[in-house]
Design an enzyme around this catalytic site. Structure first.
Site: not given
Length: 187
Positions: A20, A66, A91, A112
């Site tokens: 991530h 986020n 990613d 997100n």
């Protein structure tokens, strides 16, 4: 021309080498390639660099994935950067490992960080470089996979793939998004 290059990731050592954090990893490599160093400033780590006639502000938001839009909007406004000169590095588990897809706009595809950036900018019309992390995980295990470390084989291949991603970013800044898409998508 001024550009804002935003690597998405999560802060903290527990996330440092996770899938991530591919955006942070690419942003670090871009800064290294041009001799820039990061300093901690408002909403994230910032590096300023020049590549030929392009002035780059490289951002790694400290807002967690986020809430990345707060950092992007702040640095876009602070540096006076046009939205078409923003490139978000992210990613993507829908792409095979190491694949690169550059797009001038698009949906958040359930990411997100991208969703929050679109909310804060008021548009999805900003460029993104999606770096494939693959989807080799059992049903229901996406979060563990995405927040997990690259496999030993993937980690070994990363240095070459990151160089390609950095070259794609430089092409975006120096030759435009169409050139970058033609030369780096599907490689």
């Amino acid at each position: 021309m001024k550009y804002l290059i935003v690597g998405l990731g999560n802060i903290g050592p527990e996330y440092a080498c996770t899938r991530h954090n591919a955006g942070f990893i690419i942003a670090d490599a871009l800064a290294d390639s041009v001799g820039a160093t990061f300093s901690t400033e408002r909403y994230g780590d910032i590096a300023h660099a020049r590549v030929k006639n392009a002035q780059l502000t490289i951002l790694k938001p400290s807002t967690y994935m986020n809430l990345s839009g707060n950092a992007v909007r702040y640095w876009k406004d602070k540096e006076g950067i046009d939205i078409e000169n923003i490139l978000v590095l992210v990613d993507d588990c829908a792409l095979p490992f190491g694949a690169i897809r550059i797009k001038p706009s698009g949906s958040d595809a359930g990411h997100n960080g991208l969703k929050n950036i679109a909310q804060m900018l008021g548009t999805q019309a900003y460029a993104r470089l999606r770096f494939g992390i693959g989807n080799d995980f059992p049903r229901g295990s996406q979060v563990d996979y995405v927040l997990g470390a690259f496999s030993a084989e993937e980690a070994e291949a990363m240095s070459e793939l990151i160089v390609i991603a950095v070259d794609a970013i430089k092409a975006f800044c120096l030759a435009g998004i169409q050139n970058a898409m033609c030369n780096y998508n599907n490689k």
